[in-house]
Design a protein around this motif. Structure first.
Motif, short mmCIF file in Angstrom:
data_model
loop_
_atom_site.label_atom_id
_atom_site.label_comp_id
_atom_site.label_asym_id
_atom_site.label_seq_id
_atom_site.Cartn_x
_atom_site.Cartn_y
_atom_site.Cartn_z
N SER A 172 0.82 -1.21 0.00
CA SER A 172 0.00 0.00 0.00
C SER A 172 0.86 1.26 0.00
CB SER A 172 -0.93 0.00 1.22
OG SER A 172 -0.20 -0.06 2.42
N VAL A 173 2.15 1.16 0.34
CA VAL A 173 3.01 2.34 0.34
C VAL A 173 3.24 2.87 -1.07
CG1 VAL A 173 4.17 1.52 2.42
CG2 VAL A 173 5.24 1.14 0.18
N TYR A 174 3.02 2.02 -2.09
CA TYR A 174 3.33 2.43 -3.45
C TYR A 174 2.34 3.45 -4.01
CZ TYR A 174 6.87 -1.15 -3.31
OH TYR A 174 7.97 -1.89 -2.97
N ALA A 175 1.28 3.74 -3.27
CA ALA A 175 0.42 4.85 -3.66
C ALA A 175 1.13 6.18 -3.43
CB ALA A 175 -0.88 4.81 -2.85
N TYR A 176 2.25 6.15 -2.66
CA TYR A 176 2.97 7.38 -2.30
C TYR A 176 4.42 7.40 -2.76
CZ TYR A 176 -1.10 8.23 0.58
OH TYR A 176 -2.38 8.43 0.99
N THR A 177 5.02 6.25 -2.88
CA THR A 177 6.46 6.21 -3.16
C THR A 177 6.78 5.20 -4.25
OG1 THR A 177 8.63 6.02 -2.11
CG2 THR A 177 6.96 4.45 -1.42
N SER A 178 7.90 5.42 -4.91
CA SER A 178 8.36 4.48 -5.93
C SER A 178 9.52 3.63 -5.46
CB SER A 178 8.77 5.24 -7.21
OG SER A 178 7.66 5.89 -7.78
N ASN A 179 10.26 4.12 -4.49
CA ASN A 179 11.44 3.38 -4.02
C ASN A 179 11.66 3.54 -2.51
OD1 ASN A 179 11.99 6.09 -4.56
ND2 ASN A 179 14.16 5.72 -4.90
N PRO A 180 10.87 2.81 -1.71
CA PRO A 180 11.07 2.85 -0.25
C PRO A 180 12.42 2.26 0.14
CG PRO A 180 9.56 1.09 -0.84
CD PRO A 180 9.81 1.86 -2.10
N THR A 181 12.95 2.72 1.28
CA THR A 181 14.21 2.22 1.80
C THR A 181 14.00 1.69 3.22
OG1 THR A 181 15.44 3.83 0.49
CG2 THR A 181 16.62 2.77 2.29
N VAL A 182 14.63 0.56 3.52
CA VAL A 182 14.53 -0.05 4.84
C VAL A 182 15.92 -0.17 5.44
CG1 VAL A 182 13.76 -2.06 6.16
CG2 VAL A 182 12.51 -1.39 4.09
N TYR A 183 16.06 0.29 6.69
CA TYR A 183 17.32 0.16 7.42
C TYR A 183 17.06 -0.69 8.66
CZ TYR A 183 18.72 4.29 4.70
OH TYR A 183 19.00 5.17 3.69
#
Length: 399
Positions: A106-117
């Motif tokens: 569902s995050v892809y409605a806002y972002t194209s490339n999320p990052t996880v640390y």
């Protein structure tokens, strides 16, 4: 699959195959969840499943950052889940809430490339499916951090910021009502800091506070009861696959007279009373906003929800959970009586024959009525309690 590099190689092959099938539209995930900023709840769900007690959202005009202190660290299986299709690490784990792989998208409605640390893996997701290693973030310790830049071409940054801001501001006390681990949700945007936090006075009595800039702006008191779905009782059998999860109910409390804060040294009945909620919420850990129970208290169960989580799916698999909630509602009456809270006013909270309950919720009313007919649970005019089958309603002159 033994390493992040191996997983990335598999995803590249997958994306290459998709490229040869031009009819497949990867943008379908943008429309999976119709509610604005729905991913807030998906992230809270993930944090709850890792055992996190605190989370933090930090919002700027260009991105949203989310951190949690979960005990279980991000692992290769999680990366596989959020970069694949139906690869959830939760489907074989009855203690965890949902399918992280599906929900995270569902995050892809806002972002194209999320990052996880995280402490072991740090990576950016490209083209929704490809995890690309990135340098770790110093000072993170055992926290897990997600960064979501607002760069979806279908939604401008201003709209993304406004929607996520509104979603954070709308977090209510019911967000924490039925969670086991998560106790503190903080958020920060512009020059404003907010929080929702839960305090447990006893296993059944909790308070939820909403704060803005460190000031309490809203407080609510609740009487909450839970039971493992593996409980065997006269209404249903254990539910295969989710034995370690629980059903729960919650009643809204209000202070008596002018009192405004709870004193744990005094009996609860001297300070609070149970009141009917204007609209009983139904939750699958988080409120299913479009689901209508017709009750005046709140329910939770690990229901199978609709994809948007806004309502409960109409499926026979959910039927045993309604039966479990019915049994729990009946048993809770005895504890409420012992606490001194089963008064004539409390009867207005319980379902009666005039309430327009949807068919699948009627089993709850049936169980409550049967318990009150059979057990000494009805307040009498002379004081004390008796079973409804032994009582008559009469005019005041006759009483």
């Amino acid at each position: 699959m033994n390493s992040l590099e191996e997983l990335a190689a598999q995803r590249r092959e997958f994306l290459a195959a998709l490229a040869k099938n031009k009819g497949i539209n990867l943008d379908i995930f943008d429309d999976f969840y119709p509610d604005e900023a729905h991913f807030i709840y998906e992230l809270l769900q993930n944090a709850e499943d890792t055992g996190a007690t605190e989370v933090m959202f930090e919002l700027s005009d260009s991105k949203c950052v989310f951190e949690h202190n979960g005990e279980r660290q991000f692992n290769l299986g999680d990366i596989d889940a959020i970069t694949g299709i139906n690869n959830s690490t939760k489907k074989d784990d009855p203690e965890r809430i949902g399918k992280f792989g599906v929900g995270f998208k569902s995050v892809y409605a806002y972002t194209s490339n999320p990052t996880v640390y995280s402490s072991e893996y740090s990576f950016q997701i490209e083209r929704r499916f490809l995890p690309v290693p990135v340098p770790g973030r110093e000072g993170l310790g055992k926290l897990t951090r997600f960064e979501f830049p607002f760069n979806n071409s279908k939604k401008n940054k201003g709209a993304a910021y406004a929607e996520v801001k509104a979603g954070l501001q709308q977090l209510s006390e019911t967000t924490l009502l039925f969670l086991r681990n998560l106790q503190y949700i903080r958020w920060r945007f512009e020059d404003v800091e907010g929080a929702v936090l839960r305090h447990e006075y006893s296993p059944s009595h909790i308070e939820v506070l909403k704060q803005v800039d460190g000031r309490d702006v809203q407080s609510s008191q609740w009487l909450r009861f839970a039971a493992a779905v593996s409980d065997v009782h006269q209404f249903s059998e254990p539910i295969v696959g989710i034995e370690k999860q629980a059903v729960a109910i919650a009643f809204e409390l209000a202070f008596r007279g002018e009192q405004k804060s709870f004193d744990s040294k005094k009996p609860i009945a001297d300070q609070l009373r149970i009141i009917p909620s204007e609209r009983g919420m139904v939750s699958v850990f988080f409120p299913a906003d479009k689901e209508v129970s017709g009750l005046r208290y709140h329910l939770h169960a690990p229901f199978i929800p609709e994809l948007s989580r806004a309502s409960i799916k109409n499926t026979p698999e959910n039927t045993p959970l309604f039966e479990q909630l019915a049994s729990l509602s009946a048993r809770a009456l005895h504890v409420i009586k012992d606490l001194g809270l089963l008064s004539g006013d409390f009867l207005a909270v319980l379902p009666n024959n005039d309430d327009p309950l949807p068919e699948r919720y009627k089993v709850i009313r049936t169980a409550v009525v049967a318990e009150m007919k059979a057990q000494a649970l009805v307040p009498t005019f002379a004081g004390g309690y008796a079973s409804a089958s032994r009582l008559c309603q009469a005019r005041a002159t006759l009483k």
